[in-house]
Design a protein around this motif. Structure first.
Motif, PDB file in Angstrom:
ATOM      1  N   ASN A   9       0.823  -1.216   0.000  1.00 21.31           N
ATOM      2  CA  ASN A   9       0.000   0.000   0.000  1.00 21.31           C
ATOM      3  C   ASN A   9       0.854   1.261   0.000  1.00 21.31           C
ATOM      4  O   ASN A   9       0.413   2.332   0.422  1.00 21.31           O
ATOM      5  CB  ASN A   9      -0.930   0.005   1.218  1.00 21.31           C
ATOM      6  CG  ASN A   9      -1.912  -1.148   1.191  1.00 21.31           C
ATOM      7  OD1 ASN A   9      -2.545  -1.400   0.175  1.00 21.31           O
ATOM      8  ND2 ASN A   9      -2.013  -1.866   2.294  1.00 21.31           N
ATOM      9  N   GLY A  10       2.090   1.107  -0.437  1.00 19.12           N
ATOM     10  CA  GLY A  10       2.991   2.239  -0.478  1.00 19.12           C
ATOM     11  C   GLY A  10       3.718   2.487   0.828  1.00 19.12           C
ATOM     12  O   GLY A  10       4.521   3.418   0.919  1.00 19.12           O
ATOM     13  N   VAL A  11       3.444   1.659   1.840  1.00 20.76           N
ATOM     14  CA  VAL A  11       4.106   1.786   3.143  1.00 20.76           C
ATOM     15  C   VAL A  11       4.912   0.515   3.392  1.00 20.76           C
ATOM     16  O   VAL A  11       4.371  -0.591   3.386  1.00 20.76           O
ATOM     17  CB  VAL A  11       3.077   1.981   4.277  1.00 20.76           C
ATOM     18  CG1 VAL A  11       3.788   2.080   5.621  1.00 20.76           C
ATOM     19  CG2 VAL A  11       2.225   3.217   4.021  1.00 20.76           C
ATOM     20  N   GLU A  12       6.207   0.678   3.600  1.00 17.54           N
ATOM     21  CA  GLU A  12       7.057  -0.484   3.802  1.00 17.54           C
ATOM     22  C   GLU A  12       6.802  -1.117   5.172  1.00 17.54           C
ATOM     23  O   GLU A  12       6.752  -0.427   6.190  1.00 17.54           O
ATOM     24  CB  GLU A  12       8.530  -0.090   3.675  1.00 17.54           C
ATOM     25  CG  GLU A  12       8.938   0.262   2.257  1.00 17.54           C
ATOM     26  CD  GLU A  12      10.444   0.403   2.125  1.00 17.54           C
ATOM     27  OE1 GLU A  12      11.120   0.506   3.169  1.00 17.54           O
ATOM     28  OE2 GLU A  12      10.944   0.404   0.981  1.00 17.54           O
ATOM     29  N   ARG A  13       6.627  -2.442   5.159  1.00 17.06           N
ATOM     30  CA  ARG A  13       6.454  -3.207   6.387  1.00 17.06           C
ATOM     31  C   ARG A  13       7.183  -4.534   6.244  1.00 17.06           C
ATOM     32  O   ARG A  13       7.410  -5.013   5.141  1.00 17.06           O
ATOM     33  CB  ARG A  13       4.970  -3.474   6.672  1.00 17.06           C
ATOM     34  CG  ARG A  13       4.147  -2.237   7.017  1.00 17.06           C
ATOM     35  CD  ARG A  13       2.734  -2.640   7.432  1.00 17.06           C
ATOM     36  NE  ARG A  13       1.947  -1.501   7.856  1.00 17.06           N
ATOM     37  CZ  ARG A  13       1.188  -0.773   7.059  1.00 17.06           C
ATOM     38  NH1 ARG A  13       1.134  -1.059   5.766  1.00 17.06           N
ATOM     39  NH2 ARG A  13       0.486   0.238   7.534  1.00 17.06           N
ATOM     40  N   GLU A  14       7.521  -5.115   7.399  1.00 18.59           N
ATOM     41  CA  GLU A  14       8.172  -6.412   7.393  1.00 18.59           C
ATOM     42  C   GLU A  14       7.127  -7.534   7.359  1.00 18.59           C
ATOM     43  O   GLU A  14       6.073  -7.438   7.989  1.00 18.59           O
ATOM     44  CB  GLU A  14       9.058  -6.578   8.635  1.00 18.59           C
ATOM     45  CG  GLU A  14      10.289  -5.680   8.629  1.00 18.59           C
ATOM     46  CD  GLU A  14      11.197  -5.968   9.808  1.00 18.59           C
ATOM     47  OE1 GLU A  14      10.669  -6.353  10.876  1.00 18.59           O
ATOM     48  OE2 GLU A  14      12.421  -5.813   9.667  1.00 18.59           O
ATOM     49  N   TYR A  15       7.463  -8.577   6.630  1.00 14.55           N
ATOM     50  CA  TYR A  15       6.611  -9.756   6.516  1.00 14.55           C
ATOM     51  C   TYR A  15       7.467 -11.001   6.739  1.00 14.55           C
ATOM     52  O   TYR A  15       8.627 -11.056   6.308  1.00 14.55           O
ATOM     53  CB  TYR A  15       5.963  -9.840   5.127  1.00 14.55           C
ATOM     54  CG  TYR A  15       4.938  -8.764   4.849  1.00 14.55           C
ATOM     55  CD1 TYR A  15       3.575  -9.052   4.846  1.00 14.55           C
ATOM     56  CD2 TYR A  15       5.332  -7.453   4.579  1.00 14.55           C
ATOM     57  CE1 TYR A  15       2.635  -8.072   4.581  1.00 14.55           C
ATOM     58  CE2 TYR A  15       4.394  -6.459   4.320  1.00 14.55           C
ATOM     59  CZ  TYR A  15       3.051  -6.784   4.322  1.00 14.55           C
ATOM     60  OH  TYR A  15       2.122  -5.808   4.068  1.00 14.55           O
ATOM     61  N   VAL A  16       6.883 -12.013   7.387  1.00 14.59           N
ATOM     62  CA  VAL A  16       7.612 -13.245   7.657  1.00 14.59           C
ATOM     63  C   VAL A  16       7.133 -14.341   6.700  1.00 14.59           C
ATOM     64  O   VAL A  16       5.950 -14.432   6.368  1.00 14.59           O
ATOM     65  CB  VAL A  16       7.427 -13.691   9.128  1.00 14.59           C
ATOM     66  CG1 VAL A  16       5.966 -13.907   9.478  1.00 14.59           C
ATOM     67  CG2 VAL A  16       8.228 -14.967   9.411  1.00 14.59           C
ATOM     68  N   LEU A  17       8.072 -15.154   6.254  1.00 15.99           N
ATOM     69  CA  LEU A  17       7.760 -16.244   5.328  1.00 15.99           C
ATOM     70  C   LEU A  17       7.215 -17.440   6.096  1.00 15.99           C
ATOM     71  O   LEU A  17       7.840 -17.928   7.041  1.00 15.99           O
ATOM     72  CB  LEU A  17       9.017 -16.657   4.566  1.00 15.99           C
ATOM     73  CG  LEU A  17       8.848 -17.796   3.549  1.00 15.99           C
ATOM     74  CD1 LEU A  17       7.982 -17.346   2.377  1.00 15.99           C
ATOM     75  CD2 LEU A  17      10.201 -18.294   3.053  1.00 15.99           C
ATOM     76  N   GLU A  18       6.039 -17.909   5.703  1.00 15.99           N
ATOM     77  CA  GLU A  18       5.423 -19.099   6.297  1.00 15.99           C
ATOM     78  C   GLU A  18       5.225 -20.153   5.209  1.00 15.99           C
ATOM     79  O   GLU A  18       4.672 -19.867   4.151  1.00 15.99           O
ATOM     80  CB  GLU A  18       4.073 -18.757   6.938  1.00 15.99           C
ATOM     81  CG  GLU A  18       4.173 -17.862   8.159  1.00 15.99           C
ATOM     82  CD  GLU A  18       4.632 -18.614   9.407  1.00 15.99           C
ATOM     83  OE1 GLU A  18       4.859 -19.839   9.325  1.00 15.99           O
ATOM     84  OE2 GLU A  18       4.749 -17.961  10.463  1.00 15.99           O
ATOM     85  N   GLU A  19       5.671 -21.369   5.486  1.00 18.35           N
ATOM     86  CA  GLU A  19       5.517 -22.454   4.522  1.00 18.35           C
ATOM     87  C   GLU A  19       4.142 -23.101   4.656  1.00 18.35           C
ATOM     88  O   GLU A  19       3.586 -23.203   5.747  1.00 18.35           O
ATOM     89  CB  GLU A  19       6.613 -23.501   4.723  1.00 18.35           C
ATOM     90  CG  GLU A  19       8.004 -22.972   4.439  1.00 18.35           C
ATOM     91  CD  GLU A  19       9.061 -24.064   4.528  1.00 18.35           C
ATOM     92  OE1 GLU A  19       8.695 -25.253   4.648  1.00 18.35           O
ATOM     93  OE2 GLU A  19      10.264 -23.720   4.474  1.00 18.35           O
ATOM     94  N   ALA A  20       3.596 -23.535   3.524  1.00 14.71           N
ATOM     95  CA  ALA A  20       2.296 -24.186   3.504  1.00 14.71           C
ATOM     96  C   ALA A  20       2.362 -25.550   4.189  1.00 14.71           C
ATOM     97  O   ALA A  20       3.444 -26.110   4.398  1.00 14.71           O
ATOM     98  CB  ALA A  20       1.818 -24.354   2.060  1.00 14.71           C
ATOM     99  N   ILE A  21       1.201 -26.068   4.549  1.00 14.26           N
ATOM    100  CA  ILE A  21       1.097 -27.383   5.182  1.00 14.26           C
ATOM    101  C   ILE A  21       0.342 -28.334   4.267  1.00 14.26           C
ATOM    102  O   ILE A  21      -0.747 -28.020   3.780  1.00 14.26           O
ATOM    103  CB  ILE A  21       0.359 -27.295   6.532  1.00 14.26           C
ATOM    104  CG1 ILE A  21       1.205 -26.545   7.559  1.00 14.26           C
ATOM    105  CG2 ILE A  21       0.000 -28.696   7.052  1.00 14.26           C
ATOM    106  CD1 ILE A  21       0.497 -26.319   8.884  1.00 14.26           C
ATOM    107  N   THR A  22       0.918 -29.490   4.022  1.00  9.19           N
ATOM    108  CA  THR A  22       0.198 -30.612   3.429  1.00  9.19           C
ATOM    109  C   THR A  22       0.425 -31.818   4.320  1.00  9.19           C
ATOM    110  O   THR A  22       1.466 -31.929   4.978  1.00  9.19           O
ATOM    111  CB  THR A  22       0.674 -30.934   2.000  1.00  9.19           C
ATOM    112  OG1 THR A  22       2.082 -31.188   2.015  1.00  9.19           O
ATOM    113  CG2 THR A  22       0.383 -29.785   1.047  1.00  9.19           C
ATOM    114  N   THR A  23      -0.548 -32.717   4.366  1.00 12.52           N
ATOM    115  CA  THR A  23      -0.462 -33.891   5.230  1.00 12.52           C
ATOM    116  C   THR A  23      -0.815 -35.144   4.437  1.00 12.52           C
ATOM    117  O   THR A  23      -1.404 -35.076   3.351  1.00 12.52           O
ATOM    118  CB  THR A  23      -1.409 -33.762   6.431  1.00 12.52           C
ATOM    119  OG1 THR A  23      -2.747 -33.554   5.947  1.00 12.52           O
ATOM    120  CG2 THR A  23      -1.012 -32.598   7.323  1.00 12.52           C
TER     121      THR A  23
END
Length: 256
Positions: free
Chosen positions: A158-172
């Motif tokens: 949205n034009g504002v820099e923010r930090e994001y964390v990488l999350e891996e998907a889950i399959t079972t």
């Protein structure tokens, strides 16, 4: 015609072997696939790695598997209603991957959608992203296994820099879910709160087994009413409308 109906809970879970990973539906005690859980208990399957919003209570839902020491690892977002869960975790008998609730939901959905990973703001600046969250304790209370640090990147959607964390998907390997209505093709309709995690768990399992209160014939369910299409479901078990359901916490409103 594709007919995914199975005649018994025992047959439905017969190929779930020791060490399997299972996504299990349910929100609190709402929508717990208890007939399938009980069949798994009776079968004696152990060393399970279970992904579910919570682990039931001491004597209901996934709690029955936990009490029998059949679960090796839980990936959950809420564990506060099960004292045996707390005891096993703190004594090193159980591994726990504690995950924010919305993140857990998206990890399951992403797994079912074929998305390998995603970035989210949830957990940035905490042990969720920085690592060090206890996953397993030693018997003496020291930490045996801690969560690793995760990749953090900066985005500005949205034009504002923010930090994001990488999350891996889950399959079972498997998914166990409960639905109000299902047809022989595997199309499912969920009731109210049971819709919170059951569709997501179903999507994440390579083989999805659904217990349904009422089995409909193909075409009887309005396509617009289907919450989860049968492409995600492999086996359907009819358990009847009188199957026992429990309330996690019964409260009443006081009089004026």
């Amino acid at each position: 015609m594709i007919d995914k109906q199975v005649p018994s809970a025992a047959e439905a879970v017969a190929d779930i072997t020791d060490g399997a990973s299972i996504a299990v539906g349910g929100f609190g005690l709402s929508g717990n696939p208890i007939a399938l859980i009980q069949a798994l208990l009776d079968q004696g399957t152990s060393e399970l790695s279970v992904v579910s919003n919570n682990c039931g209570v001491d004597d209901w839902g996934l709690g029955v598997l936990l009490n029998a020491h059949r679960i090796r690892k839980m990936t959950s977002s809420y564990v506060g209603e099960n004292k045996e869960f707390e005891r096993q975790f703190l004594t090193g008998e159980l591994e726990l991957e504690l995950t924010p609730q919305g993140t857990l939901a998206e990890k399951l959905r992403a797994g079912g959608a074929g998305i390998a990973a995603f970035f989210t703001q949830t957990g940035v600046g905490t042990q969720v992203s920085e690592g060090g969250l206890p996953r397993r304790y030693n018997a003496d209370g020291s930490i045996a296994v801690a969560s690793p640090a995760k990749e953090v990147r900066v985005f500005a959607p949205n034009g504002v820099e923010r930090e994001y964390v990488l999350e891996e998907a889950i399959t079972t390997d498997f998914a166990l879910v409960h639905a109000l209505v299902g047809d022989r093709h595997g199309n499912l309709v969920f009731h109210e709160a049971a819709r919170n995690f059951n569709p997501l768990a179903a999507m994440a399992g390579r083989i999805c087994i659904a217990q349904v209160e009422r089995l409909a014939e193909p075409g009887d369910i309005d396509p617009d009413a289907v919450h989860l299409p049968g492409i995600y479901v492999h086996r359907v078990l009819e358990v009847g409308t009188d199957i026992e359901k429990r309330i996690e916490r019964r409260t009443v409103r006081g009089g004026n």
